[in-house]
Enzyme design. Sequence first.
Site, short mmCIF file in Angstrom:
data_model
loop_
_atom_site.label_atom_id
_atom_site.label_comp_id
_atom_site.label_asym_id
_atom_site.label_seq_id
_atom_site.Cartn_x
_atom_site.Cartn_y
_atom_site.Cartn_z
N GLY A 105 53.99 -9.57 37.99
CA GLY A 105 52.41 -9.42 37.15
C GLY A 105 52.07 -10.55 36.50
O GLY A 105 50.83 -10.88 36.51
N ASP B 287 61.76 -16.57 43.18
CA ASP B 287 61.76 -15.28 42.97
C ASP B 287 62.42 -14.58 44.18
O ASP B 287 62.35 -14.99 45.33
CB ASP B 287 60.30 -14.42 43.03
CG ASP B 287 60.35 -12.97 42.35
OD1 ASP B 287 61.27 -12.36 42.58
OD2 ASP B 287 59.37 -12.81 41.74
N SER C 124 54.12 -0.92 44.65
CA SER C 124 53.85 -0.54 43.31
C SER C 124 53.38 -1.82 42.49
O SER C 124 53.12 -1.81 41.45
CB SER C 124 55.06 0.32 42.45
OG SER C 124 56.04 -0.65 42.46
N ARG D 214 48.52 -5.10 40.36
CA ARG D 214 48.70 -6.24 39.44
C ARG D 214 48.89 -7.68 40.09
O ARG D 214 48.43 -8.59 39.56
CB ARG D 214 49.45 -6.21 38.25
CG ARG D 214 51.01 -5.82 38.45
CD ARG D 214 51.52 -5.42 37.28
NE ARG D 214 53.03 -5.67 36.96
CZ ARG D 214 53.90 -4.95 37.82
NH1 ARG D 214 53.38 -3.86 38.49
NH2 ARG D 214 55.22 -5.23 37.62
N ASN E 17 63.14 -10.01 32.33
CA ASN E 17 64.41 -9.47 31.52
C ASN E 17 65.00 -10.47 30.73
O ASN E 17 64.91 -11.76 30.89
CB ASN E 17 65.41 -9.12 33.05
CG ASN E 17 65.74 -10.28 33.58
OD1 ASN E 17 66.62 -11.09 33.50
ND2 ASN E 17 64.85 -10.50 34.73
N CYS F 95 65.30 -19.86 18.84
CA CYS F 95 64.95 -20.16 17.51
C CYS F 95 64.18 -18.79 17.06
O CYS F 95 64.48 -18.25 15.79
CB CYS F 95 63.99 -21.18 17.27
SG CYS F 95 64.71 -22.92 17.68
N CYS G 279 58.21 -3.21 32.93
CA CYS G 279 56.95 -2.62 33.61
C CYS G 279 57.32 -1.38 34.27
O CYS G 279 56.63 -0.29 34.30
CB CYS G 279 56.23 -3.47 34.38
SG CYS G 279 55.55 -4.85 33.33
N CYS H 112 68.96 -25.55 20.60
CA CYS H 112 68.28 -26.78 20.39
C CYS H 112 68.40 -27.46 18.79
O CYS H 112 67.91 -28.31 18.26
CB CYS H 112 66.76 -26.63 20.44
SG CYS H 112 65.88 -25.67 19.11
N CYS I 249 66.81 11.19 35.57
CA CYS I 249 65.79 10.12 35.14
C CYS I 249 65.13 9.48 36.41
O CYS I 249 65.13 10.27 37.36
CB CYS I 249 66.36 9.03 34.13
SG CYS I 249 67.55 7.76 34.89
N1 LIG Z 1 66.39 -14.56 37.48
C1 LIG Z 1 65.45 -14.38 38.17
N2 LIG Z 1 65.05 -15.04 39.17
C2 LIG Z 1 64.18 -15.03 39.92
N3 LIG Z 1 63.26 -14.23 39.82
C3 LIG Z 1 63.31 -13.53 38.77
C4 LIG Z 1 64.53 -13.43 37.74
N4 LIG Z 1 64.27 -12.45 36.88
C5 LIG Z 1 63.10 -11.85 37.27
N5 LIG Z 1 62.43 -12.25 38.19
C6 LIG Z 1 61.17 -12.05 38.96
O1 LIG Z 1 60.20 -11.70 38.01
C7 LIG Z 1 59.13 -10.85 38.33
C8 LIG Z 1 58.76 -10.36 37.24
O2 LIG Z 1 57.61 -9.51 37.58
P1 LIG Z 1 57.19 -8.31 36.81
O3 LIG Z 1 57.48 -8.10 35.38
O4 LIG Z 1 55.70 -7.99 37.26
O5 LIG Z 1 58.24 -7.14 37.36
P2 LIG Z 1 58.65 -6.62 39.08
O6 LIG Z 1 59.85 -6.68 39.19
O7 LIG Z 1 57.71 -7.40 39.99
O8 LIG Z 1 57.69 -4.90 38.74
P3 LIG Z 1 58.38 -3.57 38.42
O9 LIG Z 1 59.18 -4.04 36.94
O10 LIG Z 1 56.99 -2.66 38.17
O11 LIG Z 1 59.29 -3.04 39.35
C9 LIG Z 1 59.76 -10.31 39.49
O12 LIG Z 1 59.06 -10.43 40.67
C10 LIG Z 1 61.37 -10.66 39.30
O13 LIG Z 1 61.92 -10.54 40.65
ZN LIG Z 2 66.05 -23.42 19.48
#
Ligand SMILES: Nc1ncnc2c1ncn2[C@@H]1O[C@H](COP(=O)(O)OP(=O)(O)OP(=O)(O)O)[C@@H](O)[C@H]1O
Ligand SMILES: [Zn+2]
Length: 466
Positions: A112, A133, A140, A144, A202, A245, A259, A322, A424
């Site tokens: 996103g 990525d 879905s 965006r 995350n 920090c 999301c 740091c 869920c």
């Molecule tokens: N450690 C990582 N290495 C590479 N890519 C990452 C890592 N952690 C997250 N990402 C990528 O960051 C992007 C975050 O995008 P976004 O927050 O829109 O979530 P999404 O996974 O695409 O969608 P949703 O949560 O709706 O399923 C994702 O494409 C995810 O695969």
């Molecule tokens: Zn720091």
Amino acid sequence: MSQVEEQKAVLVQKIEKLEDRIKYLEALLEKNQIPFSKINQEQQSNQVEVESKLEQQQEKDQKGPLHTNLDDPLLTKDTIERYSRQMLLPEIKYKGQKLLQNSKVLIIGAGGIGAPAAYYISGMGVGTIGIIDHDNVEESNLHRQIIHNVERIGMNKALSAKLTIERFNHRVKVNTYQFQLTPENAQDIFSQYDIILDASDNPKTRYLVSDASVLAKKPLVSGSAIGWEGQLTVFNYKNGPCYRCLYPECPKAGSVKSCGEAGVVGMIPGIIGLLEAVECMKILIEAPQAKVLSQRMIIFDGYEGTFKAFRIRGPQKNCISCGENKTIKFVKDYDYDNFVGASCQAFTVKEHNFKNITWKEFVQEKEKGFSDQAEFIDVRPESQYDIVNIPLFKNIPYQDLQDLDENALSNLLGDKNKKIFIMCRRGNMSRLAGNDLFKKGYKDVYNVVGGINEYGRDFDQSVPFI
Ligand SMILES: Nc1ncnc2c1ncn2[C@@H]1O[C@H](COP(=O)(O)OP(=O)(O)OP(=O)(O)O)[C@@H](O)[C@H]1O
Ligand SMILES: [Zn+2]
């Protein structure tokens, strides 16, 4: 998308790109009156070389008897024309564009935030963009993640972003990393770029990205978005604070949402992605007067229609990343799973006392007939329940369930010997809820594995995958 279809989509993209490139080269040849035969066979196989030779030739041919200021071989006439509207700005000019042309930006996640950020960063003429990525484009995502499209469903997101950028601005070199960023690969990748953009979703990745940026001495532009709200700041910029920090401890379990759990209005990460691109430009052009968002944060609330900018904590002496006595020397030696798992892995349930039941077993048991001594709970947020639900399961969102004490629970669920079935979206939140209920005295708790998504996939094609 099957592998064959995926390969086909990639090939179609390549053909279209080649056709565009051929037209462009033919036009250049015509313009310079160079007969096609003059280009040797070897060079024909390398489009970039041919093109740059032609551009140099064109430049040489057109150079007048006097010297101009144009000293960057990559900032050719066409390139300058392309970026002219931003080059007109006194803060950018020729020097700023040269800095952009010679810089390398790494984007973590083409989701996103990363998708719009990558689009605009390629638009502004950064020389090299790295996109990492591991995930594939899903239906879905498309409300965006505008760098992808319907034909790309199932394709790796970094690759899909690269294909779009190459059609949008072929002068930008795009490196893709079609795998997960991990402590093992982060430092090596980061060392190859000038600036890092965090567009991940995350906590584990956020801490890793921050620590690796500190070690690589690279500024980190960081944003997040959920629901109607987004936020943005810049870490590790000219002795400013790092992510640790600001957040030495990870937020508590359940409060970290993605999301996919909480939902998001598509434009919000779009706006945050573009703001990340703005910060990125300000840092790269080294504009002395520009106020980079270091030690400041912007919070944008789309629902309220407000932007708020405020100061945040400065660098912390005791920061393990740091600070003066920092302990993180190599990210590969730091146990991110443990750090995140201890406090903020939203859906990690290592030990559990509830039982798991598959939908198949559940349906069989239902056919035999449940006794009155059973309760069925769907712990998804109300908005998810509203889109699609199985009415047998009543909606008690996990957030609400957590707040109920034993009295309130027994009013709602009755006898503690009852069987409780919990479902869920994907079977993660129901595990947390199962654990909670067990702790509160319910001993016959069942987690329906895979949630509504698995029910849709295996039993009912009309159920949307959300
Ligand atoms: N450690 C990582 N290495 C590479 N890519 C990452 C890592 N952690 C997250 N990402 C990528 O960051 C992007 C975050 O995008 P976004 O927050 O829109 O979530 P999404 O996974 O695409 O969608 P949703 O949560 O709706 O399923 C994702 O494409 C995810 O695969
Ligand atoms: Zn720091």
